[in-house]
Design a protein around this motif. Structure first.
Motif, PDB file in Angstrom:
ATOM      1  N   THR A  81      -5.013   4.642   5.592  1.00  0.00           N
ATOM      2  CA  THR A  81      -6.303   4.080   5.969  1.00  0.00           C
ATOM      3  C   THR A  81      -6.541   2.801   5.177  1.00  0.00           C
ATOM      4  OG1 THR A  81      -7.495   5.258   4.242  1.00  0.00           O
ATOM      5  CG2 THR A  81      -7.244   6.406   6.362  1.00  0.00           C
ATOM      6  N   PRO A  82      -7.398   1.918   5.679  1.00  0.00           N
ATOM      7  CA  PRO A  82      -7.729   0.716   4.905  1.00  0.00           C
ATOM      8  C   PRO A  82      -8.273   1.045   3.522  1.00  0.00           C
ATOM      9  CG  PRO A  82      -8.463   0.463   7.168  1.00  0.00           C
ATOM     10  CD  PRO A  82      -8.003   1.889   7.018  1.00  0.00           C
ATOM     11  N   SER A  83      -9.039   2.111   3.425  1.00  0.00           N
ATOM     12  CA  SER A  83      -9.591   2.522   2.136  1.00  0.00           C
ATOM     13  C   SER A  83      -8.477   2.917   1.162  1.00  0.00           C
ATOM     14  CB  SER A  83     -10.555   3.689   2.337  1.00  0.00           C
ATOM     15  OG  SER A  83     -10.992   4.193   1.109  1.00  0.00           O
ATOM     16  N   LEU A  84      -7.496   3.650   1.655  1.00  0.00           N
ATOM     17  CA  LEU A  84      -6.383   4.055   0.809  1.00  0.00           C
ATOM     18  C   LEU A  84      -5.575   2.832   0.373  1.00  0.00           C
ATOM     19  CD1 LEU A  84      -4.635   6.158  -0.580  1.00  0.00           C
ATOM     20  CD2 LEU A  84      -3.453   6.520   1.608  1.00  0.00           C
ATOM     21  N   VAL A  85      -5.357   1.905   1.279  1.00  0.00           N
ATOM     22  CA  VAL A  85      -4.623   0.681   0.933  1.00  0.00           C
ATOM     23  C   VAL A  85      -5.370  -0.078  -0.160  1.00  0.00           C
ATOM     24  CG1 VAL A  85      -3.841  -1.565   1.789  1.00  0.00           C
ATOM     25  CG2 VAL A  85      -3.469   0.494   3.173  1.00  0.00           C
TER      26      VAL A  85
END
Length: 119
Positions: A81-85
């Motif tokens: 996810t963008p958050s994880l990235v």
């Protein structure tokens, strides 16, 4: 394989392996006698977990990252996810800053060693 064998093959304590299971990082099936049984892929998964902990990631972040890594379970990797990235980019920046601090400390030590050796 049982937990003792997994511990021997990965050089990770049984206590740590139980913790990984509690945190949802590692799965085991239970025998009729209640013993944990791990698949062969657990060896690679534990190695990945160890590397991620060594990088300074929390167990919660590792739980998010593991599905995105190839070779853990033999299946296709999930998309991060963008958050994880963003989290991982922040962790990488933290590591880069630490590397720079260590390099600076090494330079200071080199100077002290040179001065102390009379060179």
């Amino acid at each position: 394989m049982r937990i003792g064998e997994l511990a021997r093959r990965t050089a990770v304590s049984e206590r740590s392996l139980r913790y990984y299971e509690e945190q949802g990082l590692l799965a085991a099936r239970r025998t009729g006698g209640g013993h944990r049984e791990f698949t062969e892929s657990a060896v690679d998964r534990v190695i990945h977990i160890q590397k991620l902990f060594a990088a300074g990631l929390s167990s919660r972040t590792i739980a998010d990252v593991l599905p995105c890594m190839r070779d853990c379970d033999g299946g296709p990797a999930a998309v991060a996810t963008p958050s994880l990235v963003e989290t991982l980019l922040g962790e990488r920046a933290r590591i880069d800053a630490r590397i720079a601090q260590l390099a600076s400390s090494r330079e200071v030590l080199d100077e002290v060693i040179e001065a102390a050796s009379g060179a």
